[in-house]
Enzyme design. Sequence first.
Site, PDB file in Angstrom:
ATOM      1  N   LYS A   1       0.879  -0.986   0.449  1.00  0.00           N
ATOM      2  CA  LYS A   1       0.095  -0.091   0.058  1.00  0.00           C
ATOM      3  C   LYS A   1       1.148   0.893   0.294  1.00  0.00           C
ATOM      4  O   LYS A   1       1.494   1.203   0.947  1.00  0.00           O
ATOM      5  CB  LYS A   1      -0.781   0.122   1.017  1.00  0.00           C
ATOM      6  CG  LYS A   1      -1.839   1.478   1.022  1.00  0.00           C
ATOM      7  CD  LYS A   1      -2.705   1.072   2.245  1.00  0.00           C
ATOM      8  CE  LYS A   1      -3.865   2.224   2.598  1.00  0.00           C
ATOM      9  NZ  LYS A   1      -4.335   2.278   3.643  1.00  0.00           N
TER      10      LYS A   1
ATOM     11  N   SER B   1      -9.318   1.761   3.383  1.00  0.00           N
ATOM     12  CA  SER B   1      -8.108   2.784   2.130  1.00  0.00           C
ATOM     13  C   SER B   1      -7.537   2.383   1.494  1.00  0.00           C
ATOM     14  O   SER B   1      -6.941   2.679   0.062  1.00  0.00           O
ATOM     15  CB  SER B   1      -7.789   3.470   2.699  1.00  0.00           C
ATOM     16  OG  SER B   1      -7.221   3.090   4.377  1.00  0.00           O
TER      17      SER B   1
ATOM     18  N   SER C   1      -9.440  -0.106   7.214  1.00  0.00           N
ATOM     19  CA  SER C   1      -8.916  -0.093   6.608  1.00  0.00           C
ATOM     20  C   SER C   1      -8.305  -1.369   5.501  1.00  0.00           C
ATOM     21  O   SER C   1      -8.046  -1.332   3.896  1.00  0.00           O
ATOM     22  CB  SER C   1      -7.801   1.347   6.052  1.00  0.00           C
ATOM     23  OG  SER C   1      -8.900   1.877   5.894  1.00  0.00           O
TER      24      SER C   1
END
Lengths: 479, 491
Positions: free
Chosen positions: A79, A154, A178
């Site tokens: 990420k 996210s 997330s």
Amino acid sequence: MDLNTLTIDAVRCAIAEGKTTATRLAESFYAKIEKEDQAIGAYLTISKDRAMAKAAQIDAMAAKGEKLQPLGGVPVGIKDVMVTRGVRTTAGSKVLKNFVPPYDCTAVARMEAAGAVVLGKMNCDEFAMGSSNENSAYKPVHNPRDLTRVPGGSSGGSAAAVASGMAVVTLGSDTGGSIRQPASFCGVVGLMPTYGRVSRYGLIAFASSLDHIGPLAKTVKDAAIVLGTIAGRDPMDSTSADLPVPDYVAELEKPVRSLKLGVAKEYFGEGLDREVRAAIEFAIQKLATLGCEIVPVSLPHTEYAIPTYYLVATAEASSNLARYDGVRYGHRAQSVRSLSDMYERTRDQGFGAEVKRRIMLGTYALSAGYYDAYYLKAQRVRTLLTRDFEEAFKMVDAIVTPTSPTAAFKLGEKTGNPLAMYLADIYTVTADLVGVPGISIPCGETREKLPIGLQILGRHFDEATILRLAHAYEQARKN
Amino acid sequence: MVTSPDTSVAARARYEPVIGLEVHVQLLTVTKIFCSCSTRFGEPPNTNVCPVCLGMPGALPVLNRKSVEFAVLAAMALNCRVNETSIFARKNYFYPDLPKGYQISQYDKPLAEFGFIEIKTNGGGSKKIGITRLHLEEDAGKSLHEGFPDAAEKTAIDLNRSGVPLIEIVSEPDISSPDEAYDYLTRLKEIILYTGVSDCNMEEGSLRCDANVSVRPRGQKQFGTKTEVKNVNSFRFIRQALEYEIERQIDVLEAGGMISQETRLYNANQGKTYAMRSKEQAHDYRYFPEPDLLPLVVDEKWKAQIAERLPELPEARRARMVREYGITEYDAGVLTATKNLADQFEEAAAAAKNPKRVANLVQSELLGRLKAKGLEIEQSPISMKGVALSADLVESGAISGKILKDLYDLCFERNQDFPAVYGKEKPQQITDSSAIEKMIDEVIAINPRQVEQYRAGKKTVMGFFVGQIMKATNGQANPKLVNDLLSKKLE
């Protein structure tokens, strides 16, 4: 070789047995990304040089007949909130558009030290603020199961890449859900470890007391392997725990019979989609048939979790994001008239609407005269939430809940209504506030073939138990 | 000092100043407070930096234990109570030399509280100035406005100092005159220097001071509105700035005005303070506990280990030296001006045959010469070891007091230490007893009255005779031999 179903062990076996090489594997993943990511948008940056160098190193080891490390040759995605030395890291924000970090995040370094081949950096909501990945400053991510829908957020890119076979496993971060919520939306496994289990060094901070790094994977076993790789004390993070790391893979095979599972009515209230509820209840029955004892528990302060979360998270974010001022790195506004003009325009141009909204909320919550009523009170409620869990865990070994009240929603469906978007995290934020570990595993689909996630929460530092339950459920569901 | 003509002395006497001081002291740790970068001063800009002290995304602070030990040591020396648990907090504000947009400091739970420093008052008594708190924090970087190519248009930032450990020491508003403020700072610096945790070098910024000052009519309990005076880089200037600021506030009040609470900068060239633009001081620092650091715990065991390193402090040492060496309180003050000097003195004295004689020589021969030359004791050509050697030579009778004085003069003339000068000028002593005996006979012959006195029992007259012989031999007769022979002849 079917990249869509490839697991860590399958990769290691294939390389060890000479059926493929790390280099060929990485190349085929890149080819797949080239072909398919246009429609999905999971990757923000490709780190091909770094990946191919690592793959060559793994292949050299394999050629010499050396034993491969736990992640030897496994293509992974990171990420884009974890810094990578020499590889652009944006946090999904324009303010870090051309930022190339001079150092590596500890979790990434540990993945590579265990043999992982880092393919690139995964799309995400700007500074991990969002529940749909629509707050990425670069592009949205489309859910591989239905391209008109969001992948969750996210860590939307991390979940979508695993779901679409563009990485074997990925690392995500979880501040309010997330990792777990996108895992649920995309039909993959997502694990948020206990706060302090995995070093945050090199994780671009959103809310320091809530941020966790964890894996997204196709199987519980893969999640266990990755956790075993990244967990453990890091002298660079004062909040990382100095506790031994169990052999999570070995723990998977222990029986789940007679484990006590809590079911809290507060997680089955208004707003829970009927189909999701049915799938969760079915999953709970399945766990009962495996010999688990189902025990009703109460977590009475649950209703305060969302407001508490949005006070603590935004307050910390308002401070954590102060460093993006255009002075040392990242975006700087041009032709400014003064220092304050530089600050104002740099931050106005660099940050998106949701980030600005949260900085303002957090600044307000910490302001003189409001601190006691907002930030301090939120921290007190956090203590009450922690006590809820301590009480519950006196009676049960784990708690099962839905991961999200609904399956993946449509792109654009909630962008006009921040509050509705915030409620997408209603079942996940509490674990972040309390610091207990949680895992989301697929437990069925809606009639529209959208994945549904089952969340299992455990005691502090007891990832082994929730992994074991998740693994048992996953195996039972397969059969 | 700048005085204002329109306020009468009588009017000024009606007011009483109230002063509190905030002192920042850089700790002499080898590395920074939250990373392992060097703290060395004067390196090329931005060379002692890393992701942590540059405020890079994702970097995290890790507390340097040495900085805690130094802060605790200072707190103990300042009679503070060290809190077992203290909390780091973020002080949020934007400034280009503050990389993270916040400073890691301590707020409502500081490391130490409730200390004091004792100062001397004009009346010869002493007064305790309370210390509210002592806390640990990180320093910011520096903005540079000169010394690089396009300095006319640009400001550069040097972050070498970013993350250097500081302690902030906040006094109670117990200080009631600029002189007391000066004395408080002098004592504070002396104590910190004794602990060795800082070099307190004001020019390099390792000691910085801000002053809060207000005035109120004498007898009034309630404080007046205060101003904060910043940017003062010597104790002398702080005294001057306070004098000016007190006068200014009285003038404003006497003219029927109000004091506005503000930050004022001292301009040393003009001897005046000026209000900073109001925009820059409208700060709400939005303090909150630093989530990246655990609460700091200094338990009893650690505290005890640190306490073992607490040296004898200046006040106690002075009292002991007066007792032990029989020197005056004033001279003890000179000898304890720095810990290093006091250590040198005591080491030399302990190694000498007669420690008291070393003290006496410092008092009677060294300090006067230094004063005459306008030198500080640290600049003395004669070291404490040199004094000790000279004391031993006098003690053994190898040289006379007269010779010693001459040698000391030579040391000052040539700016050389005593052993060097003595080695070169080693006086030719007259040890020929027949020559001395001859001189004694002469002296006895021309001083019959003194001989009579001696023989009548006034033994102190011996000194007179020794003096005469020494004079006659230009101080070069062996004093021991002279004494022996004189005794024999006079009996």
